[in-house]
Design an enzyme around this catalytic site. Structure first.
Site, PDB file in Angstrom:
ATOM      1  N   GLU A  68      11.137   2.855   8.480  1.00 36.01           N
ATOM      2  CA  GLU A  68      11.467   2.633   7.059  1.00 36.01           C
ATOM      3  C   GLU A  68      10.579   1.565   6.444  1.00 36.01           C
ATOM      4  OE1 GLU A  68      13.362   5.646   7.440  1.00 36.01           O
ATOM      5  OE2 GLU A  68      13.435   4.687   5.456  1.00 36.01           O
ATOM      6  N   PRO A  77       3.756   1.979   0.362  1.00 36.60           N
ATOM      7  CA  PRO A  77       3.843   2.634  -0.948  1.00 36.60           C
ATOM      8  C   PRO A  77       4.099   1.640  -2.080  1.00 36.60           C
ATOM      9  CG  PRO A  77       5.247   3.721   0.664  1.00 36.60           C
ATOM     10  CD  PRO A  77       4.801   2.434   1.282  1.00 36.60           C
ATOM     11  N   ARG A  88     -18.461   3.293   4.127  1.00 39.57           N
ATOM     12  CA  ARG A  88     -19.616   3.984   3.535  1.00 39.57           C
ATOM     13  C   ARG A  88     -20.288   3.151   2.443  1.00 39.57           C
ATOM     14  NH1 ARG A  88     -18.761   6.522  -0.928  1.00 39.57           N
ATOM     15  NH2 ARG A  88     -20.227   8.225  -0.584  1.00 39.57           N
ATOM     16  N   ASP A 135     -21.722   7.838  -6.646  1.00 40.07           N
ATOM     17  CA  ASP A 135     -20.456   8.499  -6.319  1.00 40.07           C
ATOM     18  C   ASP A 135     -19.619   8.800  -7.540  1.00 40.07           C
ATOM     19  OD1 ASP A 135     -19.480   6.646  -3.376  1.00 40.07           O
ATOM     20  OD2 ASP A 135     -20.517   8.548  -3.664  1.00 40.07           O
TER      21      ASP A 135
HETATM   22  C1  4FV Z   1       1.929   4.432   2.601  1.00 40.65           C
HETATM   23  C2  4FV Z   1       1.318   4.898   1.425  1.00 40.65           C
HETATM   24  C3  4FV Z   1       3.132   4.977   3.211  1.00 40.65           C
HETATM   25  C4  4FV Z   1       6.093   4.143   4.276  1.00 40.65           C
HETATM   26  C5  4FV Z   1       7.072   3.888   5.358  1.00 40.65           C
HETATM   27  C6  4FV Z   1       4.916   4.191   6.324  1.00 40.65           C
HETATM   28  C7  4FV Z   1       4.880   4.704   4.930  1.00 40.65           C
HETATM   29  C8  4FV Z   1       6.341   3.936   6.642  1.00 40.65           C
HETATM   30  N1  4FV Z   1       1.207   3.412   3.066  1.00 40.65           N
HETATM   31  N2  4FV Z   1       0.201   4.132   1.231  1.00 40.65           N
HETATM   32  N3  4FV Z   1       1.693   5.889   0.623  1.00 40.65           N
HETATM   33  N4  4FV Z   1       3.654   4.272   4.249  1.00 40.65           N
HETATM   34  O1  4FV Z   1       3.662   5.993   2.769  1.00 40.65           O
HETATM   35  O2  4FV Z   1       0.172   3.242   2.213  1.00 40.65           O
HETATM   36  O3  4FV Z   1       6.444   2.687   7.217  1.00 40.65           O
END
Ligand code: 4FV
Length: 253
Positions: free
Chosen positions: A117, A90, A155, A170
């Site tokens: 985490e 994230p 794609r 697209d």
């Molecule tokens: C995430 C997202 C995501 C966070 C902790 C996996 C999680 C756990 N990855 N974009 N949104 N990852 O939420 O890519 O490790």
């Protein structure tokens, strides 16, 4: 393109890799996906790859070593070009069509799927060279984001989509939301297909579709319009769209 995916749940990819366009892209050699189980690089008999966070706090953190060993086992010898090593998290740059196009130009990608985490910070600092998020929400793992990236990139690979125009027209590829699509029957429960689409007049159809894409983007995603270089034709269409909307507003429709 070759994509190496580091995950502790390789089984999550089975259906995704063996269905539809992704399956065909693999069969036709446009895409190779190598699933790497990070647990294979755990140096303990329990194959555990996570541990408690230093400083306390909830949940577990993925350890650096198994991830470093798994990536290093994939890297070409010294001197060769390192592929992008992407951590899905994230905290990364938010994935979009432009990034998909950029990644689609790569020979190889290495994707690291976190869990719990997250991963030990030293992975982020000293191993990965890119961090990508698919959106501002928290998932249970990086596997779905990895599939999202593989899908959007695959794609765009030459030869994957039957009609390459499919990718260039697209949503977002043009920077606009896509125009409405219709197919048979022309009349469904009394709901008719717009006449222009049945006219065979390709110029009128092109204009209608551009007008619809502009109107839909103006109404739903004005942020996208702000980023766009509008042609004189687009500006004319947009003026008409806004004037009509204001009239509707005035007539309180
Ligand atoms: C995430 C997202 C995501 C966070 C902790 C996996 C999680 C756990 N990855 N974009 N949104 N990852 O939420 O890519 O490790």
């Amino acid at each position: 393109m070759r994509v190496d995916v580091l995950t502790i749940f390789p089984e999550m990819f089975t259906g995704f890799l063996n269905t539809s366009i992704i399956k065909r892209a693999r069969e036709q050699g446009h895409l190779t996906v190598n699933l790497v189980d990070i647990r294979d690089y755990a140096r303990n008999k329990h194959r555990s790859v996570d541990d408690y966070p230093f400083g306390g706090g909830p949940g577990m953190v993925m350890q650096a070593e198994p991830i470093f060993l798994a990536v290093e086992a994939l890297l070409p010898g010294a001197g060769a070009v390192r592929p992008p090593i992407i951590l899905l998290s994230p905290q990364g740059e938010v994935f979009n069509q432009a990034l998909a196009s950029e990644l689609a130009r790569q020979e190889r990608l290495i994707l690291i799927c976190g869990h719990y985490e997250g991963v030990d910070e030293r992975v982020r600092q000293f191993l990965v060279n890119r961090e990508v998020s698919i959106g501002d929400y928290v998932l249970t793992g990086g596997e779905l984001p990895a599939m999202v990236i593989i899908d959007a990139v695959t794609r765009l690979l030459p030869g994957v989509l039957g009609d390459p125009a499919g990718a260039t027209e697209d949503s977002f590829a043009m920077g606009l939301l896509e125009y409405p699509q219709y197919t048979r029957p022309r009349s469904f429960r009394g709901l008719e297909v717009p006449e222009v689409l049945l006219s065979g007049n390709h110029e009128q159809i092109r204009l209608w579709r551009r007008q619809q894409a502009l109107e839909r983007t103006w109404r739903r995603r004005p942020d996208l319009l702000a980023k766009l270089e509008l042609s004189p034709e687009d500006r004319r269409l947009l003026v008409d769209i806004i004037r009509r909307a204001e009239n509707e507003e005035l007539q309180g429709e």
